[in-house]
Design a protein around this motif. Structure first.
Motif, PDB file in Angstrom:
ATOM      1  N   ILE A  63      44.112  47.296  42.722  1.00  0.00           N
ATOM      2  CA  ILE A  63      44.750  48.579  43.023  1.00  0.00           C
ATOM      3  C   ILE A  63      43.694  49.678  43.131  1.00  0.00           C
ATOM      4  O   ILE A  63      43.755  50.537  44.024  1.00  0.00           O
ATOM      5  N   GLU A  64      42.716  49.655  42.232  1.00  0.00           N
ATOM      6  CA  GLU A  64      41.646  50.642  42.290  1.00  0.00           C
ATOM      7  C   GLU A  64      40.886  50.540  43.610  1.00  0.00           C
ATOM      8  O   GLU A  64      40.463  51.549  44.185  1.00  0.00           O
ATOM      9  N   ALA A  65      40.729  49.308  44.109  1.00  0.00           N
ATOM     10  CA  ALA A  65      40.005  49.103  45.370  1.00  0.00           C
ATOM     11  C   ALA A  65      40.853  49.408  46.594  1.00  0.00           C
ATOM     12  O   ALA A  65      40.343  49.405  47.718  1.00  0.00           O
ATOM     13  N   GLY A  66      42.151  49.672  46.382  1.00  0.00           N
ATOM     14  CA  GLY A  66      43.025  49.964  47.504  1.00  0.00           C
ATOM     15  C   GLY A  66      43.574  48.729  48.195  1.00  0.00           C
ATOM     16  O   GLY A  66      44.073  48.814  49.322  1.00  0.00           O
ATOM     17  N   LEU A  67      43.534  47.576  47.536  1.00  0.00           N
ATOM     18  CA  LEU A  67      44.078  46.364  48.123  1.00  0.00           C
ATOM     19  C   LEU A  67      45.596  46.348  47.964  1.00  0.00           C
ATOM     20  O   LEU A  67      46.148  46.964  47.049  1.00  0.00           O
ATOM     21  N   GLU A  68      46.255  45.628  48.850  1.00  0.00           N
ATOM     22  CA  GLU A  68      47.715  45.535  48.829  1.00  0.00           C
ATOM     23  C   GLU A  68      48.148  44.385  47.932  1.00  0.00           C
ATOM     24  O   GLU A  68      47.613  43.274  48.022  1.00  0.00           O
ATOM     25  N   LEU A  69      49.133  44.630  47.098  1.00  0.00           N
ATOM     26  CA  LEU A  69      49.641  43.627  46.174  1.00  0.00           C
ATOM     27  C   LEU A  69      50.964  43.075  46.692  1.00  0.00           C
ATOM     28  O   LEU A  69      51.860  43.837  47.056  1.00  0.00           O
ATOM     29  N   SER A  70      51.081  41.739  46.727  1.00  0.00           N
ATOM     30  CA  SER A  70      52.328  41.116  47.154  1.00  0.00           C
ATOM     31  C   SER A  70      52.547  39.833  46.370  1.00  0.00           C
ATOM     32  O   SER A  70      51.631  39.323  45.709  1.00  0.00           O
ATOM     33  N   THR A  71      53.779  39.317  46.424  1.00  0.00           N
ATOM     34  CA  THR A  71      54.057  38.039  45.768  1.00  0.00           C
ATOM     35  C   THR A  71      53.619  36.899  46.680  1.00  0.00           C
ATOM     36  O   THR A  71      53.622  37.031  47.900  1.00  0.00           O
ATOM     37  N   SER A  72      53.267  35.768  46.049  1.00  0.00           N
ATOM     38  CA  SER A  72      52.726  34.662  46.842  1.00  0.00           C
ATOM     39  C   SER A  72      52.825  33.346  46.093  1.00  0.00           C
ATOM     40  O   SER A  72      51.902  32.952  45.382  1.00  0.00           O
ATOM     41  N   GLY A  73      53.952  32.656  46.214  1.00  0.00           N
ATOM     42  CA  GLY A  73      54.091  31.324  45.653  1.00  0.00           C
ATOM     43  C   GLY A  73      54.115  31.271  44.139  1.00  0.00           C
ATOM     44  O   GLY A  73      54.511  32.235  43.461  1.00  0.00           O
ATOM     45  N   TYR A  74      53.628  30.132  43.609  1.00  0.00           N
ATOM     46  CA  TYR A  74      53.690  29.884  42.176  1.00  0.00           C
ATOM     47  C   TYR A  74      52.400  29.226  41.693  1.00  0.00           C
ATOM     48  O   TYR A  74      51.755  28.488  42.436  1.00  0.00           O
ATOM     49  N   VAL A  75      52.049  29.512  40.459  1.00  0.00           N
ATOM     50  CA  VAL A  75      51.084  28.684  39.745  1.00  0.00           C
ATOM     51  C   VAL A  75      51.920  27.817  38.810  1.00  0.00           C
ATOM     52  O   VAL A  75      52.631  28.335  37.938  1.00  0.00           O
ATOM     53  N   CYS A  76      51.889  26.516  39.044  1.00  0.00           N
ATOM     54  CA  CYS A  76      52.742  25.577  38.321  1.00  0.00           C
ATOM     55  C   CYS A  76      51.918  24.879  37.244  1.00  0.00           C
ATOM     56  O   CYS A  76      50.862  24.311  37.545  1.00  0.00           O
ATOM     57  N   LEU A  77      52.398  24.917  36.002  1.00  0.00           N
ATOM     58  CA  LEU A  77      51.611  24.421  34.877  1.00  0.00           C
ATOM     59  C   LEU A  77      52.419  23.471  34.019  1.00  0.00           C
ATOM     60  O   LEU A  77      53.625  23.659  33.804  1.00  0.00           O
ATOM     61  N   ARG A  78      51.740  22.471  33.504  1.00  0.00           N
ATOM     62  CA  ARG A  78      52.363  21.517  32.595  1.00  0.00           C
ATOM     63  C   ARG A  78      51.407  21.252  31.434  1.00  0.00           C
ATOM     64  O   ARG A  78      50.231  20.949  31.626  1.00  0.00           O
ATOM     65  N   GLY A  79      51.927  21.431  30.214  1.00  0.00           N
ATOM     66  CA  GLY A  79      51.122  21.162  29.032  1.00  0.00           C
ATOM     67  C   GLY A  79      50.088  22.216  28.730  1.00  0.00           C
ATOM     68  O   GLY A  79      49.164  21.976  27.948  1.00  0.00           O
ATOM     69  N   MET A  80      50.231  23.402  29.315  1.00  0.00           N
ATOM     70  CA  MET A  80      49.246  24.461  29.092  1.00  0.00           C
ATOM     71  C   MET A  80      49.856  25.813  29.414  1.00  0.00           C
ATOM     72  O   MET A  80      50.724  25.926  30.286  1.00  0.00           O
ATOM     73  N   PRO A  81      49.433  26.869  28.708  1.00  0.00           N
ATOM     74  CA  PRO A  81      49.848  28.217  29.088  1.00  0.00           C
ATOM     75  C   PRO A  81      49.023  28.658  30.288  1.00  0.00           C
ATOM     76  O   PRO A  81      48.031  28.008  30.648  1.00  0.00           O
ATOM     77  N   PRO A  82      49.395  29.753  30.936  1.00  0.00           N
ATOM     78  CA  PRO A  82      48.574  30.251  32.043  1.00  0.00           C
ATOM     79  C   PRO A  82      47.146  30.529  31.584  1.00  0.00           C
ATOM     80  O   PRO A  82      46.939  31.252  30.603  1.00  0.00           O
ATOM     81  N   PRO A  83      46.136  29.944  32.235  1.00  0.00           N
ATOM     82  CA  PRO A  83      44.752  30.240  31.850  1.00  0.00           C
ATOM     83  C   PRO A  83      44.482  31.724  31.992  1.00  0.00           C
ATOM     84  O   PRO A  83      44.968  32.364  32.934  1.00  0.00           O
ATOM     85  N   MET A  84      43.680  32.269  31.077  1.00  0.00           N
ATOM     86  CA  MET A  84      43.467  33.707  31.097  1.00  0.00           C
ATOM     87  C   MET A  84      42.190  34.056  30.341  1.00  0.00           C
ATOM     88  O   MET A  84      41.982  33.571  29.239  1.00  0.00           O
ATOM     89  N   PRO A  85      41.344  34.922  30.956  1.00  0.00           N
ATOM     90  CA  PRO A  85      41.429  35.442  32.324  1.00  0.00           C
ATOM     91  C   PRO A  85      40.912  34.418  33.327  1.00  0.00           C
ATOM     92  O   PRO A  85      39.830  33.859  33.168  1.00  0.00           O
ATOM     93  N   TYR A  86      41.689  34.205  34.373  1.00  0.00           N
ATOM     94  CA  TYR A  86      41.388  33.116  35.290  1.00  0.00           C
ATOM     95  C   TYR A  86      42.088  33.337  36.634  1.00  0.00           C
ATOM     96  O   TYR A  86      43.260  33.680  36.671  1.00  0.00           O
TER      97      TYR A  86
END
Length: 293
Positions: free
Chosen positions: A263-286
């Motif tokens: 956002i600071e760089a002025g890029l556009e944010l939109s939704t785009s599919g899914y990150v699908c995970l099994r046996g793990m929380p969302p990696p972060m920061p990643y």
């Protein structure tokens, strides 16, 4: 239908590409003709052959009785983390069980892995398939925009040193992978170093890395803290030439640090599919790679 392992050959790499191009793009642009940049096609071929070489048991082609490709799936195991790198079926072969058999073969290869990750598209059928396979669906966002003079004017300078990465940083890269996603990318880094610019941070505050493509895509970013992740993403955007199509895909809700930089760089944010995970929380920061996850 015949199901066989993908071979580490130009012919099989081309067959896999033709399926993917027809399934996800303009079928008239097969094999780099009339729309696909030749450099991009060559890069995809390299990745197909790389995975066929490192994970033959996870990479499969579906062929019709005449030996023509119908579908492809590419998957990899890395230190207990399984990832689905590609899954595509020709439009004319869909809803005929081809995809089901391909995915079953890839999932069987990941049996026994503690963790699983897929960067899924917006296709609702694919999302349902991954959910039925036991994956949690995490809606993803994407940052995108053309880099111009105002982009770099908006961004605050990185809050510390960022270095050019080289092959000798391999141990650092694997260590950060294990901290963030549970398993090192290993041999994948060897290929990425030939295809992407690598940025690295390593100081008393921690470590991290980021791959950046010449055309503006952030291929993968991992760090031991959000502060270092923001530093890397900022440096990645600042190093892009004017006119580049900056893209940062695969951002789950946990990656607000990346959203803030975009956002600071002025890029556009939109939704785009899914990150699908099994046996793990969302990696972060990643920020995952669609191919190497």
């Amino acid at each position: 239908m015949i199901l066989r392992q993908l071979r580490d050959t130009d012919e099989d790499a081309e067959a896999a590409w033709e399926v993917v191009a027809a399934a996800f793009g303009d079928s008239a642009a097969l094999a780099g003709k009339d729309g696909w940049p030749p450099g991009y096609v060559a890069e995809v071929h390299e990745r197909n052959r790389h995975l066929a070489r490192t994970d033959p048991g996870g990479c499969w082609l579906a062929l019709d009785e005449a030996g023509m490709p119908l579908g492809v799936t590419l998957s990899a195991r890395r230190e207990g983390t399984w990832g689905l790198s590609m899954f595509a079926v020709l439009p004319r072969a869909q809803r005929q069980g081809v995809g089901r058999e391909l995915l079953a073969a890839a999932l069987l290869y990941g049996r026994g892995c503690l963790r699983g990750i897929i960067c899924g598209s917006e296709d609702p059928r694919a999302a349902s398939t991954y959910r039925r396979a036991g994956f949690a669906l995490h809606p993803a966002m994407r940052l995108r925009g053309t880099v111009g003079p105002e982009t770099k004017e908006r961004l605050s300078p990185p809050d510390g040193a960022v270095h050019e990465g080289v092959a000798r940083h391999r141990d650092l890269l694997d260590s950060v992978d294990r901290r963030t996603r549970g398993g090192a990318h290993g041999a994948d880094h060897e290929l990425l170093l030939t295809q992407r610019r690598l940025l690295v941070v390593d100081d008393l505050a921690g470590s991290g890395y980021c791959y950046v493509a010449e055309d503006g895509k952030v291929e993968m970013l991992a760090a031991t803290s959000r502060r270092l992740a923001k530093r890397l993403l900022t440096a990645a955007l600042l190093c892009l030439p004017e006119g580049a199509d900056a893209r940062v895909p695969g951002l789950t809700a946990e990656q607000q640090w990346a959203v803030d930089v975009g956002i600071e760089a002025g890029l556009e944010l939109s939704t785009s599919g899914y990150v699908c995970l099994r046996g793990m929380p969302p990696p972060m920061p990643y920020v995952p790679s669609g191919t190497f996850l």
